[in-house]
Design a protein around this motif. Structure first.
Motif, PDB file in Angstrom:
ATOM      1  N   GLU A   1     -46.848   7.129 -40.117  1.00 47.26           N
ATOM      2  CA  GLU A   1     -47.762   6.898 -41.226  1.00 47.26           C
ATOM      3  C   GLU A   1     -48.939   6.017 -40.827  1.00 47.26           C
ATOM      4  N   GLU A   2     -49.111   5.778 -39.529  1.00 50.69           N
ATOM      5  CA  GLU A   2     -50.214   4.925 -39.099  1.00 50.69           C
ATOM      6  C   GLU A   2     -51.427   5.772 -38.729  1.00 50.69           C
ATOM      7  N   TYR A   3     -52.574   5.336 -39.226  1.00 54.72           N
ATOM      8  CA  TYR A   3     -53.806   6.032 -38.883  1.00 54.72           C
ATOM      9  C   TYR A   3     -54.792   5.012 -38.352  1.00 54.72           C
ATOM     10  N   MET A   4     -55.421   5.301 -37.226  1.00 55.84           N
ATOM     11  CA  MET A   4     -56.428   4.393 -36.686  1.00 55.84           C
ATOM     12  C   MET A   4     -57.357   5.163 -35.768  1.00 55.84           C
ATOM     13  N   PRO A   5     -58.587   4.629 -35.605  1.00 60.39           N
ATOM     14  CA  PRO A   5     -59.503   5.309 -34.707  1.00 60.39           C
ATOM     15  C   PRO A   5     -59.063   5.147 -33.245  1.00 60.39           C
TER      16      PRO A   5
END
Lengths: 245, 157
Positions: B130-134
């Protein structure tokens, strides 16, 4: 202490109030939703793992979250309607159900289109996906039940009961990813800890969430106005209002 | 609140609580059947006292053990180990892997149990967290460097 609320149980006042509130929901909702969508789809950075495909989140998460909160609001209407015997609440249920059904459908549809490229499948019968599908069927059931009664007072009582029973599905949807092992990942923003998302990706999501909430509210208000007029066609105040236009 | 409303409220709340209790009990007893997959340790050690039988069709979900992914040079065959917290289970698969498939990634595979710790899969799905990052942040935080395929030593895709 709740005396000031009582006049709004009358359909005429409710109709008036919904009309006054409508622009305050519709306009900011439209602006925020456009802003959030453009920001999210064009300007937010791509995800390190999923690339651009993760941008479906900007539609998927707001609609999925709202499909549940809209259901909760419908069930609250059902409870108030049953206990205080307020017809306006039954009309509100009839107004809310199709909006919620559309939100649920969007959540399922965008979820499937996200699942295909990332997971490798459109659909899997895991607890999260299945319980969300049951939510869609609950909405359909409520719409069908309301439509199948000639007597709308009876219809209102029946759908109130159904809406309230269906509430049990909401915690199941939310906790499905924790209670059981599923293909669907855990919660990103609807939890007590810090959201697991970089802030520059999170902001457009939150804006979209608020925007879509306001838009859904606007749709419900407009539908409630229609429902009230349809039900009260023979009342003098409706006849007068229609004459004036 | 007048007595009639109070009475209605009591009825509504008690009926609702009864239904909630009934559904909770139902879900509790179905608990094991709602899981989408077995973990590798459940396949090796059994789940709530029951061992999976050889030849049984089942789903397994776990992390791909780094260094165990072996591709066949001539066919689409691939072999890798899945692990959770205990023993690992080998998965054999013939077909296209999802884009997110990589070492250390969560994977859900459906197939037939060949022996106590081998599964012949006919479907491999990738789980993501569930982690989102650039990408830049991921590089700084996790040391993951992602390169677009077309930037890989001049190979044209």
């Amino acid at each position: 202490m709740w005396k000031w609320l009582h006049p709004y149980a009358k359909t005429e006042r409710a109709h008036q109030l919904a009309g006054t509130l409508f622009p305050w929901f519709a306009l900011p909702g439209l602006i925020l939703f456009t802003l959030g969508t453009v920001w999210g789809l064009v300007f937010a950075p791509a995800d390190y793992q999923q690339g651009d495909a993760f941008r479906i989140i900007y539609i998927h998460v707001p609609s999925a979250l709202l499909s549940m909160s809209v259901y909760a609001s419908m069930a609250i209407c059902g409870f108030i309607g049953l206990v205080w015997q307020i017809r306006t609440c039954y009309m509100a249920i009839a107004a809310i159900a199709p909006v919620g059904a559309v939100l649920t459908f969007i959540a399922l549809w965008t979820g499937a289109t996200w699942g295909k490229p990332m997971w490798g499948t459109w659909w899997v019968w895991d607890a999260r996906l299945t319980s969300e599908l049951i939510l869609l069927f609950l909405y359909f059931g409520i719409m069908a039940l309301y439509a199948s009664f000639e007597d709308k007072l009876q219809a209102g009582k029946a759908v109130s009961v159904m809406a309230m029973v269906g509430v049990i599905n909401l915690p199941i949807i939310h906790y499905s990813v924790e209670w059981w092992n599923t293909l669907h990942q855990g919660a990103t923003i609807s939890k007590f800890e810090k959201p697991s998302m970089a802030p520059e990706m999170l902001w457009p999501l939150l804006i979209n969430l608020l925007g879509l909430a306001l838009l859904s509210g606007a749709l419900v208000l407009q539908r409630l106005r229609n429902e009230i007029v349809m039900r009260e066609l023979r009342r003098p105040w409706v006849i007068n209002m229609l004459k004036e236009q | 609140m007048n007595p009639r409303r109070k009475q209605r409220m009591v009825i509504v709340i008690s009926v609702f609580s009864l239904i909630v209790a009934a559904i909770s009990l139902m879900l509790y007893s179905l608990n094991n059947n709602i899981d989408l997959f077995y973990t590798p340790s459940e396949i090796v050690n059994g789940k709530s006292g029951r061992m999976p039988v050889v030849g049984e069709r089942l789903r397994i979900g776990g992390m791909v053990v780094p260094g165990t992914v072996k591709h066949d040079q001539k066919a689409l065959l691939v072999k890798f180990d899945l692990v959770d917290t205990g023993p690992s289970v080998t998965v054999k698969y013939s077909g296209l892997l999802p884009d997110l498939f990589r070492e250390g990634q969560g994977i859900v595979a459906t197939g037939v149990l060949e022996d106590s710790s081998t599964i012949r899969a006919d479907e491999v799905l990738a789980k993501h967290d569930e982690e989102y990052m650039p990408p830049e942040l991921a590089e700084a935080m996790k040391g993951i460097k992602h390169v677009k395929p077309k930037q890989l030593d001049g190979v044209d895709y």
